[in-house]
Design an enzyme around this catalytic site. Sequence first.
Site, PDB file in Angstrom:
ATOM      1  N   ASP A 455      -6.149  -2.650  -9.194  1.00  0.00           N
ATOM      2  CA  ASP A 455      -5.637  -2.217 -10.490  1.00  0.00           C
ATOM      3  C   ASP A 455      -4.858  -0.902 -10.341  1.00  0.00           C
ATOM      4  OD1 ASP A 455      -5.234  -2.381 -13.196  1.00  0.00           O
ATOM      5  OD2 ASP A 455      -7.348  -2.291 -13.751  1.00  0.00           O
ATOM      6  N   GLU A 458       0.285   2.987 -10.594  1.00  0.00           N
ATOM      7  CA  GLU A 458       1.565   3.388 -11.181  1.00  0.00           C
ATOM      8  C   GLU A 458       1.704   4.909 -11.330  1.00  0.00           C
ATOM      9  OE1 GLU A 458      -0.133  -0.363 -13.156  1.00  0.00           O
ATOM     10  OE2 GLU A 458      -0.768   1.740 -13.074  1.00  0.00           O
TER      11      GLU A 458
END
Length: 777
Positions: A455, A458
Amino acid sequence: MTGIVYDDETGTPEILRRVGRVRRDGPGVVVDVDAHPAVRLPGTPGWLTGEPVTDQGVETTMPNLPDLRLPPLTTRTWQVRVAFAGPRTVRIVVAPAGARVLAEDPTWLGIVTDPRPEPVEPRIEEHPDHLTVSTGRMGVRIGRFPFAVTVTDADGRTVLRTGERLRQVAGFPMAPPVLGDGEHTTLHCELGPDEEITGFGEQFGRLVKNGQQLLLRVEDALGTGTGMAYKPVPVWHSTAGYTGFLNTGATVTADVGHTRPSVLALTAADEAIDLYVCVDADPKVRLGDYTALTGRPNRPPLWAFGYWMGRCRYHSRTEMEGVARGMADHDVPCDVLHLDPDWLVVDRLNTDFIWNTDRFGDRAAFVKALDAYGCRLSVWELPYLDPASPRYAEAEAAGYLVRDTAGATARLRGTPTPDGRPRALIDFTNPRARRWWQDLHADFLDDGVAVFKTDFGEGLPDDAALADGTPPRHAHNLYPLRYNGAVSAVIAERTGRDPLVWGRSGWAGSHRYPGQWGGDAESTVAGMRATVRGGLSYALSAPGFWSHDIGGFFGPELTPALYVRWTQLGALSPLMRAHGLRPREPWAFGPRALAVSRDWIRLRYSLLPYLWQVATESAARGWPMLRPCALHDPHDPVATGLDGQFLLGEDLLVVPIFDDGDEPVRRRFHVPAGQWTDLLTGERYQGPGWHSVDVPLERMPVLVRDGAVIPRVDLPEEFRRTDDLVGLPWTLHVFGDADRDLRLAGFDGTDTTVRIRGGVAEAAGGQPVRRQVVRHG
């Protein structure tokens, strides 16, 4: 203004104008080009250099032509390098002389893995007004003055050209081929009158990008409706017959006829443009050429194609065992249960691999208990460390954390933190840090953890100073590529099997590390619709194995009907996982939803032999499993814009129902050329053309192309997971006339050649196949 918006801080932009010296450089050519400072006209579109206005095409006879204040006519040398990676693929680098990219191998950023998959020696011809470099399958023409670039196909037809012809009424050029200021470089391409552009990664808007302006920057998008993207990819397709790819980690702005209707403007936040162009009329061929450059994914294990169940969050071993038991009690097959961050002691935007024994007990025993119910374990992670973790100080002292350009430990950006503490990030470009992170997975894998949900990723800040010297402008978007690559590699190393991650963020090249999912969709019809669009757009830029959260991740309370509709979509997606903030188990939505969802989950398991063939083809050829209709029908003018339906492989047309009510829905969809048969009802359809049907909650149109052979497995009365289907014979379902030979990849790793003649299948070794063929249509 198309492309860059300049201000006083970005420097003076330059326009490439006149070709100078041309010389051969190995398999390509290097061209020197004179560039001149340029000014943008105030109050009107257009650019001017200090050259005589007649040389610039200005209409001097215009009665209302304003006084023109030209900039100084100074010159700087840029270089254009043209080299072929294969007979249909060219690399065109445009940069100021001395730019780093001109001295680097194409693999320097880690996106390209094989710079010359098919070596070819081009033919170079020089003419007074232009030069051409060609292979026989494509060509590049460079205009000497004004500088211009045209790419042609095998027949000499133009598929891409720069925008030098595009002007406003006074003749001022609106889209000079290349415009750069040292910080940004824009490539202006002319859009043809009927040309349509698709791609640019996992974008949740319309599949055809004409009229849109996209910011290609990896972000925690916080949903599918914010305009941001988890997996933007600077790869696009043109109906003119080419695929473009910018070999960069820099942020890219793609203005697709948004500012100027006839201009595709691509602005990289970099000093250079590093462009690959793949030319062929067939987009599948182009995807094959692109993935030959950037790598192809492995085929995930068979169990990956089963049903996955997750929730944010399961809080204990007891709760997860209860879910596994519920799957068995409700006759719902399930291969994977996913565990979100509650397995951690410090579990808020932190992964330090310290297992929470208070909640989940001994890890190996927990994995074994789930396995008894037929479920493997998926475990969540992210590449960030919280200062509250006992491992933070170790990682910081050893130099494993990303530093900023001032030398301090870099701080996570973008994603809100729950307590304000600055999280740090693992530096995957440091070999020792990468190895440390990988080794933290080892005990988990040894205990039987099957897959990691990789996950986030970013949050790298823009001032990151990575250990390997990656320029900061490239580092942010490349971070998830390196993160997922590190985890994928240790899974392969530790288990000896084809690895699988479940990644959220990505960039060009991320398709090498299956799989990916569509992020945090809202639990609404709009969220479901955006999810399909995102998957189709991603398929064209990062072909491989993509999925989504069945039911959506967050938002309004999910209706039972929307849960069913999303489950139907999931059952015919490359990978299938239900997940969200609230329960996603089928029995949580009432008896009818349970019964219908169970039927579709079981249908998926019966179709696993077909899915296995598509997965095998995708891994071998660089094609996605989930395919826009235009991938197989590029000459159908309707197909390019179809973003509410898709092909699963070549032979199944899937028509999701975007509705959250219990009553039947009238659904209109487009059937590609040929005869098609509904897999469940037997209804026949003729294409190409539009059709409308009334669809009850129990149904979703799934059409099979005539000529297809769909291998299926007859499900036993009782089975739990994919393992229970290995070794069972397959039945071949033939649609229309399909007397032919085909090669089937078996679950057991063997291949079988099957000859179908007159309703009988003859197989030689390998996967058991029933001799009786079931014919449809």
